[in-house]
Design a protein around this motif. Structure first.
Motif, short mmCIF file in Angstrom:
data_model
loop_
_atom_site.label_atom_id
_atom_site.label_comp_id
_atom_site.label_asym_id
_atom_site.label_seq_id
_atom_site.Cartn_x
_atom_site.Cartn_y
_atom_site.Cartn_z
N GLU A 221 0.90 -1.18 -0.03
CA GLU A 221 0.09 -0.07 -0.14
C GLU A 221 1.00 1.35 0.11
OE1 GLU A 221 -2.28 0.58 3.53
OE2 GLU A 221 -0.60 0.12 4.95
N LEU A 222 0.17 2.37 -0.16
CA LEU A 222 0.79 3.76 0.47
C LEU A 222 0.15 4.09 1.60
CD1 LEU A 222 0.08 5.93 -2.79
CD2 LEU A 222 2.11 4.58 -2.12
N ASP A 223 1.14 4.90 2.38
CA ASP A 223 0.53 5.42 3.77
C ASP A 223 0.04 6.90 3.51
OD1 ASP A 223 2.59 7.18 3.60
OD2 ASP A 223 3.67 6.21 5.29
N ASP A 224 -0.28 7.37 4.41
CA ASP A 224 -1.23 8.79 4.27
C ASP A 224 -0.35 9.74 4.07
OD1 ASP A 224 -0.49 9.01 6.85
OD2 ASP A 224 -2.22 8.76 7.89
N GLN A 225 0.91 9.72 3.95
CA GLN A 225 1.74 10.65 3.38
C GLN A 225 2.41 10.17 1.90
OE1 GLN A 225 2.40 9.48 7.08
NE2 GLN A 225 1.04 11.17 7.08
N GLY A 226 1.94 9.10 1.53
CA GLY A 226 2.42 8.69 0.30
C GLY A 226 3.56 8.05 0.27
N ALA A 227 4.07 7.51 1.20
CA ALA A 227 5.33 6.54 1.28
C ALA A 227 4.90 5.14 0.79
CB ALA A 227 5.82 6.41 2.64
N LEU A 228 5.79 4.69 0.18
CA LEU A 228 5.64 3.29 -0.23
C LEU A 228 5.76 2.30 0.93
CD1 LEU A 228 5.50 1.27 -3.18
CD2 LEU A 228 7.93 1.11 -2.65
N ILE A 229 4.72 1.26 1.02
CA ILE A 229 4.80 0.38 2.03
C ILE A 229 5.31 -0.98 1.78
CG2 ILE A 229 3.60 -0.64 4.24
CD1 ILE A 229 4.28 2.35 4.37
N LEU A 230 6.32 -1.46 2.26
CA LEU A 230 6.94 -2.98 1.65
C LEU A 230 6.86 -3.64 2.91
CD1 LEU A 230 9.87 -2.28 -0.48
CD2 LEU A 230 7.61 -2.47 -1.05
N VAL A 231 6.29 -5.11 2.74
CA VAL A 231 6.43 -6.02 3.68
C VAL A 231 7.93 -7.04 3.36
CG1 VAL A 231 5.66 -8.22 4.96
CG2 VAL A 231 3.99 -6.20 4.46
N THR A 232 9.00 -6.85 4.27
CA THR A 232 10.27 -7.19 3.83
C THR A 232 10.55 -8.53 4.97
OG1 THR A 232 11.62 -6.08 5.36
CG2 THR A 232 11.07 -5.27 3.26
N ALA A 233 11.60 -9.17 4.89
CA ALA A 233 12.02 -10.19 5.66
C ALA A 233 12.36 -9.43 7.21
CB ALA A 233 13.17 -10.85 5.30
N ARG A 234 12.37 -8.22 7.23
CA ARG A 234 12.79 -7.62 8.49
C ARG A 234 11.53 -6.96 8.81
NH1 ARG A 234 16.72 -6.28 4.99
NH2 ARG A 234 16.00 -4.25 4.81
N GLY A 235 10.35 -7.17 8.40
CA GLY A 235 9.13 -6.50 8.66
C GLY A 235 8.68 -5.23 7.70
N ARG A 236 7.72 -4.79 8.31
CA ARG A 236 7.12 -3.53 7.63
C ARG A 236 8.07 -2.34 7.22
NH1 ARG A 236 1.31 -1.73 6.83
NH2 ARG A 236 1.30 0.34 6.67
N VAL A 237 8.20 -2.01 6.12
CA VAL A 237 9.28 -0.68 5.76
C VAL A 237 8.39 0.41 5.27
CG1 VAL A 237 11.06 0.00 4.76
CG2 VAL A 237 11.31 -2.27 5.96
N ALA A 238 8.49 1.48 5.60
CA ALA A 238 8.09 2.88 4.96
C ALA A 238 9.01 3.52 3.90
CB ALA A 238 7.28 3.49 5.83
N ILE A 239 8.86 3.67 2.76
CA ILE A 239 9.85 4.22 1.90
C ILE A 239 9.31 5.74 1.65
CG2 ILE A 239 11.28 4.12 0.01
CD1 ILE A 239 11.35 1.06 0.45
N PRO A 240 9.75 6.93 2.17
CA PRO A 240 9.11 8.15 1.70
C PRO A 240 9.75 8.71 0.27
CG PRO A 240 10.79 8.36 3.56
CD PRO A 240 10.67 6.99 3.20
N ALA A 241 10.81 8.20 0.04
CA ALA A 241 11.24 8.68 -1.23
C ALA A 241 12.31 7.48 -1.80
CB ALA A 241 11.87 10.26 -1.32
N GLY A 242 12.36 7.61 -3.12
CA GLY A 242 13.14 6.43 -3.68
C GLY A 242 13.11 6.15 -5.29
N GLU A 243 13.52 5.04 -5.63
CA GLU A 243 13.19 4.47 -7.05
C GLU A 243 12.65 2.92 -6.73
OE1 GLU A 243 13.58 6.01 -9.77
OE2 GLU A 243 14.79 7.62 -9.28
N VAL A 244 11.98 2.62 -7.31
CA VAL A 244 11.30 1.09 -7.43
C VAL A 244 11.63 0.39 -8.63
CG1 VAL A 244 9.35 -0.22 -7.64
CG2 VAL A 244 9.37 1.56 -5.83
N PHE A 245 12.44 -0.70 -8.46
CA PHE A 245 12.76 -1.72 -9.76
C PHE A 245 11.93 -2.93 -9.64
CE2 PHE A 245 16.06 1.17 -8.40
CZ PHE A 245 16.43 1.70 -9.63
N PHE A 246 11.29 -3.18 -10.72
CA PHE A 246 10.63 -4.79 -10.69
C PHE A 246 11.75 -5.74 -11.22
CE2 PHE A 246 6.96 -1.81 -12.20
CZ PHE A 246 6.65 -1.41 -10.83
#
Length: 247
Positions: A221-246
């Motif tokens: 999902e996105l959070d309410d500030q537009g950050a990308l939310i990932l579920v990783t091996a270390r848990g939930r991570v919010a990324i406010p800015a960056g690049e995404v690669f498929f």
């Protein structure tokens, strides 16, 4: 389409960069305005990268003065993405080939067809410039994009739809005005919901790079500030800015 009331429209045959022109024009503008460059000689994309802009492609900037804090102004990249998506659907009559890639790209058949760039001024003008580039008729070659980046494509080559930059702008500007009105009235919530409904790779594993750190995880999902939310091996991570690669 009806041009939005109170919004300027400036079409320039040649300009160095519509973003640069927006900064020059901002002090004299009485309201928001679109600046379309039919040819750019020094276009730029995110992080200072050059934006290749052959004749017939779309390069425009919306300059405005929203009375918002910086974090809220930044959310207009999602407003612009939704307006772009709507414009592509209107032009082609098809929704299924298009998707939105965090933070600010539009995909066509899984490849990049458009990008968005936001710049804000802390000077007396206090303006926000939203730059939009669209590969309407041609796309850069693979050697002209960053390693690992998605393949660029053009609207014409993938769909057969031929539209001029002026025609594209006349659809995009009203679409943006509608989404902006929703954002101003109801906040980011409906924008966030609409963006996620069009998101590329939602629920799938992606790689996100933020500065020197990389995170691999399931995009939920996105959070309410537009950050990308990932579920990783270390848990939930919010990324406010960056690049995404498929993968």
């Amino acid at each position: 389409m009806t041009w939005p009331t109170g919004v300027g429209r400036h079409v320039l045959d040649v300009v160095d960069s519509t973003m640069t022109e927006a900064a020059r024009m901002a002090p004299t503008l009485s309201g928001p305005a679109w600046i379309l460059g039919l040819r750019q000689t020094a276009g730029r994309g995110r992080r200072g990268r050059a934006w290749v802009d052959p004749a017939g492609n779309f390069a425009a900037t919306l300059v405005m003065r929203p009375a918002d804090p910086p974090e809220r102004m930044a959310l207009r990249s999602f407003v612009a993405a939704l307006a772009l998506h709507e414009t592509f659907v209107t032009v082609t009559g098809r929704a299924e080939p298009f998707a939105l890639k965090w933070p600010n790209d539009v995909l066509l058949n899984g490849a990049k067809v458009a990008g968005i760039l936001l710049e804000s001024s802390s000077a007396s003008t206090g303006h926000l410039a939203i730059g939009i580039g669209v590969n309407l008729v041609s796309a850069p070659g693979g050697n002209e994009v960053e390693a690992g980046a998605l393949r660029p494509v053009s609207l014409l080559s993938e769909t057969g739809a031929r539209v001029t930059p002026e025609e594209f702008l006349d659809i995009l500007a009203p679409a943006f005005a509608r989404w902006e009105a929703q954002f101003a009235t109801y906040g980011f919530g409906p924008i966030r919901t609409a963006w996620m409904a069009r998101a590329a790779r939602l629920g799938e594993t992606v790689m996100a790079r933020a500065g020197t750190q990389s995170h691999e995880g399931r995009f939920i999902e996105l959070d309410d500030q537009g950050a990308l939310i990932l579920v990783t091996a270390r848990g939930r991570v919010a990324i406010p800015a960056g690049e995404v690669f498929f993968g």
